[in-house]
Structures are given as structure tokens and as C-alpha cells.
Design a protein around this motif. Sequence first.
Motif, PDB file in Angstrom:
ATOM      1  N   TRP A  31      -1.654  -0.217   4.549  1.00  0.00           N
ATOM      2  CA  TRP A  31      -2.073  -1.583   4.856  1.00  0.00           C
ATOM      3  C   TRP A  31      -3.197  -1.581   5.882  1.00  0.00           C
ATOM      4  O   TRP A  31      -3.209  -0.762   6.799  1.00  0.00           O
ATOM      5  N   ASN A  32      -4.092  -2.530   5.762  1.00  0.00           N
ATOM      6  CA  ASN A  32      -5.098  -2.716   6.813  1.00  0.00           C
ATOM      7  C   ASN A  32      -4.755  -3.977   7.624  1.00  0.00           C
ATOM      8  O   ASN A  32      -3.712  -4.603   7.400  1.00  0.00           O
ATOM      9  N   ASP A  33      -5.616  -4.321   8.543  1.00  0.00           N
ATOM     10  CA  ASP A  33      -5.323  -5.447   9.439  1.00  0.00           C
ATOM     11  C   ASP A  33      -5.262  -6.789   8.707  1.00  0.00           C
ATOM     12  O   ASP A  33      -4.706  -7.763   9.221  1.00  0.00           O
ATOM     13  N   ASP A  34      -5.842  -6.849   7.516  1.00  0.00           N
ATOM     14  CA  ASP A  34      -5.811  -8.081   6.713  1.00  0.00           C
ATOM     15  C   ASP A  34      -4.593  -8.129   5.784  1.00  0.00           C
ATOM     16  O   ASP A  34      -4.509  -8.992   4.914  1.00  0.00           O
ATOM     17  N   GLU A  35      -3.683  -7.150   5.966  1.00  0.00           N
ATOM     18  CA  GLU A  35      -2.493  -7.044   5.122  1.00  0.00           C
ATOM     19  C   GLU A  35      -2.838  -6.843   3.651  1.00  0.00           C
ATOM     20  O   GLU A  35      -2.159  -7.332   2.747  1.00  0.00           O
ATOM     21  N   LYS A  36      -3.933  -6.151   3.436  1.00  0.00           N
ATOM     22  CA  LYS A  36      -4.304  -5.692   2.098  1.00  0.00           C
ATOM     23  C   LYS A  36      -4.219  -4.168   2.122  1.00  0.00           C
ATOM     24  O   LYS A  36      -4.198  -3.545   3.192  1.00  0.00           O
ATOM     25  N   ALA A  37      -4.189  -3.591   0.916  1.00  0.00           N
ATOM     26  CA  ALA A  37      -4.153  -2.134   0.851  1.00  0.00           C
ATOM     27  C   ALA A  37      -5.545  -1.556   1.083  1.00  0.00           C
ATOM     28  O   ALA A  37      -6.560  -2.197   0.777  1.00  0.00           O
ATOM     29  N   GLN A  38      -5.566  -0.360   1.636  1.00  0.00           N
ATOM     30  CA  GLN A  38      -6.825   0.351   1.770  1.00  0.00           C
ATOM     31  C   GLN A  38      -6.583   1.834   1.503  1.00  0.00           C
ATOM     32  O   GLN A  38      -5.445   2.304   1.559  1.00  0.00           O
ATOM     33  N   VAL A  39      -7.663   2.530   1.188  1.00  0.00           N
ATOM     34  CA  VAL A  39      -7.588   3.974   0.971  1.00  0.00           C
ATOM     35  C   VAL A  39      -7.836   4.652   2.309  1.00  0.00           C
ATOM     36  O   VAL A  39      -8.813   4.346   2.998  1.00  0.00           O
ATOM     37  N   THR A  40      -6.952   5.577   2.674  1.00  0.00           N
ATOM     38  CA  THR A  40      -7.053   6.181   3.997  1.00  0.00           C
ATOM     39  C   THR A  40      -7.635   7.591   3.983  1.00  0.00           C
ATOM     40  O   THR A  40      -7.865   8.164   5.044  1.00  0.00           O
ATOM     41  N   VAL A  41      -7.845   8.156   2.799  1.00  0.00           N
ATOM     42  CA  VAL A  41      -8.440   9.490   2.724  1.00  0.00           C
ATOM     43  C   VAL A  41      -9.577   9.497   1.706  1.00  0.00           C
ATOM     44  O   VAL A  41      -9.449   8.957   0.614  1.00  0.00           O
ATOM     45  N   ASP A  42     -10.666  10.099   2.066  1.00  0.00           N
ATOM     46  CA  ASP A  42     -11.842  10.107   1.198  1.00  0.00           C
ATOM     47  C   ASP A  42     -12.625  11.396   1.429  1.00  0.00           C
ATOM     48  O   ASP A  42     -13.113  11.598   2.526  1.00  0.00           O
ATOM     49  N   PRO A  43     -12.734  12.258   0.451  1.00  0.00           N
ATOM     50  CA  PRO A  43     -12.146  12.135  -0.891  1.00  0.00           C
ATOM     51  C   PRO A  43     -10.644  12.384  -0.868  1.00  0.00           C
ATOM     52  O   PRO A  43     -10.093  12.788   0.150  1.00  0.00           O
ATOM     53  N   ILE A  44     -10.017  12.138  -2.001  1.00  0.00           N
ATOM     54  CA  ILE A  44      -8.570  12.316  -2.101  1.00  0.00           C
ATOM     55  C   ILE A  44      -8.255  13.801  -2.287  1.00  0.00           C
ATOM     56  O   ILE A  44      -8.808  14.450  -3.179  1.00  0.00           O
ATOM     57  N   PRO A  45      -7.386  14.355  -1.431  1.00  0.00           N
ATOM     58  CA  PRO A  45      -7.034  15.771  -1.558  1.00  0.00           C
ATOM     59  C   PRO A  45      -6.437  16.073  -2.935  1.00  0.00           C
ATOM     60  O   PRO A  45      -5.748  15.225  -3.510  1.00  0.00           O
ATOM     61  N   GLU A  46      -6.716  17.263  -3.427  1.00  0.00           N
ATOM     62  CA  GLU A  46      -6.316  17.622  -4.786  1.00  0.00           C
ATOM     63  C   GLU A  46      -4.804  17.461  -5.025  1.00  0.00           C
ATOM     64  O   GLU A  46      -4.381  17.017  -6.084  1.00  0.00           O
ATOM     65  N   ASP A  47      -4.021  17.801  -4.021  1.00  0.00           N
ATOM     66  CA  ASP A  47      -2.565  17.732  -4.232  1.00  0.00           C
ATOM     67  C   ASP A  47      -2.041  16.297  -4.256  1.00  0.00           C
ATOM     68  O   ASP A  47      -0.877  16.073  -4.566  1.00  0.00           O
ATOM     69  N   LEU A  48      -2.888  15.332  -3.926  1.00  0.00           N
ATOM     70  CA  LEU A  48      -2.467  13.925  -3.974  1.00  0.00           C
ATOM     71  C   LEU A  48      -3.094  13.174  -5.144  1.00  0.00           C
ATOM     72  O   LEU A  48      -2.820  11.990  -5.353  1.00  0.00           O
ATOM     73  N   GLU A  49      -3.916  13.876  -5.914  1.00  0.00           N
ATOM     74  CA  GLU A  49      -4.653  13.200  -6.992  1.00  0.00           C
ATOM     75  C   GLU A  49      -3.738  12.543  -8.022  1.00  0.00           C
ATOM     76  O   GLU A  49      -3.971  11.407  -8.428  1.00  0.00           O
ATOM     77  N   ASP A  50      -2.706  13.267  -8.445  1.00  0.00           N
ATOM     78  CA  ASP A  50      -1.828  12.713  -9.487  1.00  0.00           C
ATOM     79  C   ASP A  50      -1.152  11.431  -9.016  1.00  0.00           C
ATOM     80  O   ASP A  50      -1.096  10.440  -9.748  1.00  0.00           O
ATOM     81  N   ASP A  51      -0.648  11.454  -7.779  1.00  0.00           N
ATOM     82  CA  ASP A  51       0.014  10.261  -7.244  1.00  0.00           C
ATOM     83  C   ASP A  51      -0.984   9.120  -7.072  1.00  0.00           C
ATOM     84  O   ASP A  51      -0.671   7.955  -7.334  1.00  0.00           O
TER      85      ASP A  51
END
Length: 68
Positions: A31-51
Motif C-alpha cells: 500500500w502507498n499513502d493514498d491507500e492504493k497498491a504500488q510496486v516496491t521493487v523494480d525490476p522484479i527479482p527473478e524468484d518473485l516473477e511468477d507470483d
Amino acid sequence: MEKIAIRMHVDQDLCISCGACIGICPDVFDWNDDEKAQVTVDPIPEDLEDDALEAQESCPTEAIIDKE
Ligand code: SF4
């Protein structure tokens, strides 16, 4: 050939704060301060790609966009 890393962002106008992405993949979405979702990692690590991809597919408003 080198694999191209996946990058995503959340379109803040489309996110309806349902929490699905954060429930599926809390290591990439939060969550961000606006109570919306945000991406916290960029780029996405390979082991998290499927999820992260599963979270993207689960978003009811298709707010999770591939980043160029
Ligand atoms: Fe927002 Fe989509 Fe995540 Fe739901 S799944 S919180 S609508 S980005």
C-alpha cells in the motif's frame, strides 16, 4: 541470451484498493499513502516473477501495467 527483467507499475487511477495483488505477492506490492497498491521493487527479482505475474493476472481492473 540475457533474460530481460520484468518491471511493473500500478496505474493509480485504475487501482480500486482490493488488495488482491498484495495478498498474492506482498514482496512486490504494498500500500502507498493514498491507500492504493504500488510496486516496491523494480525490476522484479527473478524468484518473485511468477507470483508477481499471478498478482497481475488477478487484478480485477487490470491496473498492474508492464513498464517499458
Ligand atoms: Fe489495486 Fe489491482 Fe492490486 Fe487490487 S489487485 S489492489 S485493484 S492493483
